[in-house]
Design an enzyme around this catalytic site. Structure first.
Site, PDB file in Angstrom:
ATOM      1  N   LYS A 151      68.083 -59.677  31.829  1.00  0.00           N
ATOM      2  CA  LYS A 151      68.783 -58.653  31.048  1.00  0.00           C
ATOM      3  C   LYS A 151      68.975 -59.114  29.604  1.00  0.00           C
ATOM      4  O   LYS A 151      69.414 -60.226  29.359  1.00  0.00           O
ATOM      5  CB  LYS A 151      70.133 -58.343  31.697  1.00  0.00           C
ATOM      6  CG  LYS A 151      69.970 -57.579  33.012  1.00  0.00           C
ATOM      7  CD  LYS A 151      71.289 -57.020  33.487  1.00  0.00           C
ATOM      8  CE  LYS A 151      71.199 -56.073  34.668  1.00  0.00           C
ATOM      9  NZ  LYS A 151      69.907 -55.972  35.324  1.00  0.00           N
ATOM     10  N   SER A 204      55.626 -60.364  18.688  1.00  0.00           N
ATOM     11  CA  SER A 204      56.287 -59.716  17.561  1.00  0.00           C
ATOM     12  C   SER A 204      55.221 -59.298  16.552  1.00  0.00           C
ATOM     13  O   SER A 204      54.220 -59.999  16.379  1.00  0.00           O
ATOM     14  CB  SER A 204      57.271 -60.694  16.916  1.00  0.00           C
ATOM     15  OG  SER A 204      57.917 -60.097  15.813  1.00  0.00           O
ATOM     16  N   TYR A 239      62.785 -68.950   9.623  1.00  0.00           N
ATOM     17  CA  TYR A 239      64.037 -68.598   8.938  1.00  0.00           C
ATOM     18  C   TYR A 239      64.778 -69.846   8.444  1.00  0.00           C
ATOM     19  O   TYR A 239      65.732 -69.735   7.672  1.00  0.00           O
ATOM     20  CB  TYR A 239      64.984 -67.789   9.846  1.00  0.00           C
ATOM     21  CG  TYR A 239      64.373 -66.568  10.496  1.00  0.00           C
ATOM     22  CD1 TYR A 239      63.174 -66.026  10.042  1.00  0.00           C
ATOM     23  CD2 TYR A 239      64.998 -65.959  11.577  1.00  0.00           C
ATOM     24  CE1 TYR A 239      62.607 -64.908  10.657  1.00  0.00           C
ATOM     25  CE2 TYR A 239      64.430 -64.836  12.185  1.00  0.00           C
ATOM     26  CZ  TYR A 239      63.237 -64.323  11.729  1.00  0.00           C
ATOM     27  OH  TYR A 239      62.687 -63.230  12.338  1.00  0.00           O
ATOM     28  N   ASP A 253      69.040 -63.668  17.313  1.00  0.00           N
ATOM     29  CA  ASP A 253      67.602 -63.723  17.054  1.00  0.00           C
ATOM     30  C   ASP A 253      67.321 -64.656  15.883  1.00  0.00           C
ATOM     31  O   ASP A 253      67.852 -64.458  14.794  1.00  0.00           O
ATOM     32  CB  ASP A 253      67.091 -62.314  16.735  1.00  0.00           C
ATOM     33  CG  ASP A 253      65.588 -62.311  16.503  1.00  0.00           C
ATOM     34  OD1 ASP A 253      64.850 -62.191  17.499  1.00  0.00           O
ATOM     35  OD2 ASP A 253      65.156 -62.468  15.339  1.00  0.00           O
ATOM     36  N   GLN A 291      81.341 -53.675  12.883  1.00  0.00           N
ATOM     37  CA  GLN A 291      80.946 -52.260  12.862  1.00  0.00           C
ATOM     38  C   GLN A 291      79.601 -52.044  13.558  1.00  0.00           C
ATOM     39  O   GLN A 291      79.413 -51.082  14.297  1.00  0.00           O
ATOM     40  CB  GLN A 291      80.819 -51.769  11.417  1.00  0.00           C
ATOM     41  CG  GLN A 291      82.157 -51.503  10.751  1.00  0.00           C
ATOM     42  CD  GLN A 291      81.998 -51.176   9.271  1.00  0.00           C
ATOM     43  OE1 GLN A 291      80.896 -51.230   8.726  1.00  0.00           O
ATOM     44  NE2 GLN A 291      83.099 -50.857   8.616  1.00  0.00           N
ATOM     45  N   ASN A 292      78.652 -52.960  13.312  1.00  0.00           N
ATOM     46  CA  ASN A 292      77.305 -52.792  13.873  1.00  0.00           C
ATOM     47  C   ASN A 292      77.300 -52.843  15.400  1.00  0.00           C
ATOM     48  O   ASN A 292      76.359 -52.384  16.039  1.00  0.00           O
ATOM     49  CB  ASN A 292      76.354 -53.853  13.309  1.00  0.00           C
ATOM     50  CG  ASN A 292      76.040 -53.634  11.842  1.00  0.00           C
ATOM     51  OD1 ASN A 292      76.350 -52.579  11.290  1.00  0.00           O
ATOM     52  ND2 ASN A 292      75.433 -54.613  11.203  1.00  0.00           N
ATOM     53  N   THR A 349      68.878 -62.911  11.896  1.00  0.00           N
ATOM     54  CA  THR A 349      69.352 -64.010  11.041  1.00  0.00           C
ATOM     55  C   THR A 349      68.386 -64.374   9.911  1.00  0.00           C
ATOM     56  O   THR A 349      68.544 -65.406   9.269  1.00  0.00           O
ATOM     57  CB  THR A 349      69.617 -65.278  11.881  1.00  0.00           C
ATOM     58  OG1 THR A 349      68.382 -65.730  12.455  1.00  0.00           O
ATOM     59  CG2 THR A 349      70.632 -65.017  12.981  1.00  0.00           C
ATOM     60  N   TRP A 350      67.370 -63.523   9.668  1.00  0.00           N
ATOM     61  CA  TRP A 350      66.446 -63.859   8.583  1.00  0.00           C
ATOM     62  C   TRP A 350      67.144 -63.751   7.239  1.00  0.00           C
ATOM     63  O   TRP A 350      67.929 -62.845   7.013  1.00  0.00           O
ATOM     64  CB  TRP A 350      65.239 -62.914   8.613  1.00  0.00           C
ATOM     65  CG  TRP A 350      64.155 -63.311   7.655  1.00  0.00           C
ATOM     66  CD1 TRP A 350      63.834 -64.574   7.250  1.00  0.00           C
ATOM     67  CD2 TRP A 350      63.246 -62.439   6.974  1.00  0.00           C
ATOM     68  NE1 TRP A 350      62.765 -64.541   6.380  1.00  0.00           N
ATOM     69  CE2 TRP A 350      62.387 -63.244   6.177  1.00  0.00           C
ATOM     70  CE3 TRP A 350      63.057 -61.048   6.963  1.00  0.00           C
ATOM     71  CZ2 TRP A 350      61.376 -62.722   5.388  1.00  0.00           C
ATOM     72  CZ3 TRP A 350      62.040 -60.531   6.174  1.00  0.00           C
ATOM     73  CH2 TRP A 350      61.214 -61.358   5.401  1.00  0.00           C
ATOM     74  N   LEU A 393      68.158 -51.329   9.859  1.00  0.00           N
ATOM     75  CA  LEU A 393      68.899 -50.678   8.766  1.00  0.00           C
ATOM     76  C   LEU A 393      68.101 -50.771   7.468  1.00  0.00           C
ATOM     77  O   LEU A 393      68.649 -50.676   6.384  1.00  0.00           O
ATOM     78  CB  LEU A 393      70.262 -51.364   8.579  1.00  0.00           C
ATOM     79  CG  LEU A 393      71.126 -51.493   9.836  1.00  0.00           C
ATOM     80  CD1 LEU A 393      72.386 -52.289   9.549  1.00  0.00           C
ATOM     81  CD2 LEU A 393      71.474 -50.112  10.390  1.00  0.00           C
ATOM     82  N   LYS A 444      60.949 -68.058  18.014  1.00  0.00           N
ATOM     83  CA  LYS A 444      59.547 -67.615  17.908  1.00  0.00           C
ATOM     84  C   LYS A 444      58.590 -68.761  17.573  1.00  0.00           C
ATOM     85  O   LYS A 444      58.989 -69.745  16.946  1.00  0.00           O
ATOM     86  CB  LYS A 444      59.448 -66.530  16.823  1.00  0.00           C
ATOM     87  CG  LYS A 444      60.466 -65.408  17.036  1.00  0.00           C
ATOM     88  CD  LYS A 444      60.454 -64.362  15.947  1.00  0.00           C
ATOM     89  CE  LYS A 444      61.608 -63.388  16.129  1.00  0.00           C
ATOM     90  NZ  LYS A 444      62.801 -63.788  15.402  1.00  0.00           N
ATOM     91  N   SER A 473      73.567 -59.137   9.451  1.00  0.00           N
ATOM     92  CA  SER A 473      74.661 -59.075   8.488  1.00  0.00           C
ATOM     93  C   SER A 473      75.335 -60.434   8.475  1.00  0.00           C
ATOM     94  O   SER A 473      75.352 -61.142   9.487  1.00  0.00           O
ATOM     95  CB  SER A 473      75.680 -58.000   8.868  1.00  0.00           C
ATOM     96  OG  SER A 473      76.712 -57.996   7.899  1.00  0.00           O
ATOM     97  N   HIS A 500      55.345 -65.028  16.867  1.00  0.00           N
ATOM     98  CA  HIS A 500      55.967 -64.357  15.724  1.00  0.00           C
ATOM     99  C   HIS A 500      55.034 -63.344  15.048  1.00  0.00           C
ATOM    100  O   HIS A 500      55.467 -62.271  14.624  1.00  0.00           O
ATOM    101  CB  HIS A 500      56.438 -65.394  14.695  1.00  0.00           C
ATOM    102  CG  HIS A 500      57.504 -64.894  13.774  1.00  0.00           C
ATOM    103  ND1 HIS A 500      58.461 -65.707  13.220  1.00  0.00           N
ATOM    104  CD2 HIS A 500      57.784 -63.650  13.312  1.00  0.00           C
ATOM    105  CE1 HIS A 500      59.269 -64.985  12.460  1.00  0.00           C
ATOM    106  NE2 HIS A 500      58.875 -63.736  12.494  1.00  0.00           N
TER     107      HIS A 500
END
Length: 330
Positions: free
Chosen positions: A15, A165, A52, A47, A281-282, A23-24, A216, A81, A273, A114
C-alpha cells in the site's frame, strides 16, 4: 494530526499513501526542516532521489524520528530512484546500497528507474560534455536488462516494490512484456496543463499505479532552467481562473483543488513544499468533494504543457529512449 491514511494498492498488494512529499530542489537545511514538519503534519510517504542531493539530510531526520520511537519504519513509505547517470545493469545494486546508506535504512518501499535514458559522467562525477557543449548520452541503454537487476533487489529485500519514472506508454508496455515482476509504479509529470490521459489510462489498465510529480506545476524548475541559461515562461497553475473559482466555492486553496482533482482519479500526488503551513494544507484535501461539473472544467484545461521537459540537460534529446518534446527536439 492524523497520519495520511488514504492509500492506493499496488500490483504486489503493498500500500502506497496517496499523498507524499516531493523533495526536489530543497537545500539540506530546508529539507531537514521540511521533513520534520511533514512528519509532524502526518506525511508518511517521502519521495527522493540521489539526483536531488538530499538523501543524507532526509536520512538524518528519519533516524531521529525512528530512534526516538516517534514513528515505526513500517509506517513510512520511502521512494528513491536509480539516477540517469547509473542507468546500467551493473550499477543498480551498488547505487541502491549507496542510497540506503545515505537514508540510514535497510530497505526502501519503492525503487524507480529515474529516467529511461542514460547520461555519461566524468571520473569526478561531473556531466560529460562533447565539443559542442552538449551532454553526452550513453545510447546503449537496455531497459529490459536494467529491469532484470531491479527485480533482484526485491528478492534481496533492498526494496519492497520497483517501478519507473518518466516512461512513455510504449516504454512501460515494453517492460510489461519483458519482466517477471511488473513495474508497480510510473512516476510522471501530471497536472491540469499536462494530463497525459492516454498514458495514465494505459498504466491503470495494466495495474501500474501512476504518481504525479509537479502536481502543482513547479516553481523550482524556473530556477533550474535559469541556471542552464534557459529562458522560458512557465504557467502558474494556482493562478488559473477556473481553479481559483473552484477553490473559492469550497473555501479551499487552489493547491488543494489541484491535488484533490489528481487523487480522485486514483493517481498518487507528491507536491513539494518546504513551508509548514502549506505542507499541512496539501494534506488537508479530504473534507470536500469536487462536483462532476468542476472535474469536467479542470479536465478541459489540458494544454499539453510539459514543465519538466529536460531541456536543462541539453544533448539528452539525442538518446534513443528520449520521448519528450522540448525546444531542442523540433
Amino acid at each position: 494530526m492524523m497520519a495520511c491514511n488514504k492509500f492506493v494498492t499496488l500490483s504486489n498488494d503493498e500500500k502506497m499513501p496517496i499523498i507524499g512529499i516531493g523533495t526536489w530542489q530543497a537545500s539540506d537545511e530546508e529539507i531537514e526542516t521540511a521533513i520534520d514538519s511533514a512528519l509532524e503534519a502526518g506525511y508518511r510517504h517521502i519521495d527522493t532521489a540521489p539526483v536531488y542531493g538530499n538523501e543524507q539530510a532526509i536520512g538524518r531526520v528519519l533516524k531521529r524520528w525512528l530512534d526516538a520511537g516517534k514513528i515505526k519504519r513500517e509506517e513510512l513509505y520511502i521512494v528513491t530512484k536509480l539516477p540517469p547517470i547509473s542507468n546500467r545493469p551493473h550499477e543498480v545494486e551498488p547505487t541502491i546500497k549507496k542510497s540506503l546508506a545515505d537514508l540510514q535504512l535497510d530497505y526502501v518501499d519503492m525503487y524507480l528507474i529515474h529516467t529511461p535514458f542514460t547520461i555519461c559522467i566524468n571520473p569526478d562525477g561531473s556531466f560529460k560534455m562533447d565539443e559542442e557543449g552538449l551532454m553526452e548520452v550513453d545510447k546503449s541503454t537496455n531497459l529490459a536488462a536494467t529491469w532484470l537487476e531491479m527485480e533482484k533487489l526485491v528478492a534481496q529485500g533492498l526494496t519492497k516494490s520497483i517501478g519507473v519514472s518518466n516512461f512513455s506508454k510504449e516504454q512501460v508496455e515494453r517492460l510489461l512484456k519483458n519482466c517477471k515482476i511488473p513495474p508497480a509504479n510510473n512516476q510522471v509529470e501530471h497536472h491540469v496543463y499536462l494530463q497525459q490521459r492516454d498514458l495514465i489510462d494505459f498504466c491503470q489498465a495494466n495495474n501500474v499505479v501512476v504518481t504525479a510529480y509537479s502536481p502543482l506545476g513547479s516553481k523550482g524548475i524556473a530556477k533550474f532552467n535559469a541556471q542552464a541559461g534557459l529562458k522560458r515562461d512557465l504557467p502558474d497553475l494556482m493562478d488559473i481562473p477556473e481553479v481559483k473559482d473552484i477553490a473559492v466555492a469550497h473555501g479551499k486553496t487552489p493547491a488543494q483543488v489541484l491535488i484533490r482533482w489528481i487523487i480522485d482519479t486514483g493517481v498518487v500526488a507528491i507536491p513539494k513544499s518546504t513551508n509548514a503551513a502549506r505542507l499541512k494544507q496539501n494534506l488537508d484535501v479530504f473534507d470536500f468533494q469536487l462536483s462532476a461539473d468542476e472535474v469536467a472544467k479542470l479536465c478541459a484545461l489540458d494544454k499539453n504543457i510539459r514543465i519538466c521537459d529536460f531541456a536543462f540537460f541539453h544533448g539528452v534529446e539525442r538518446h534513443p529512449e528520449f520521448t519528450f518534446k522540448n525546444q531542442y527536439t523540433n
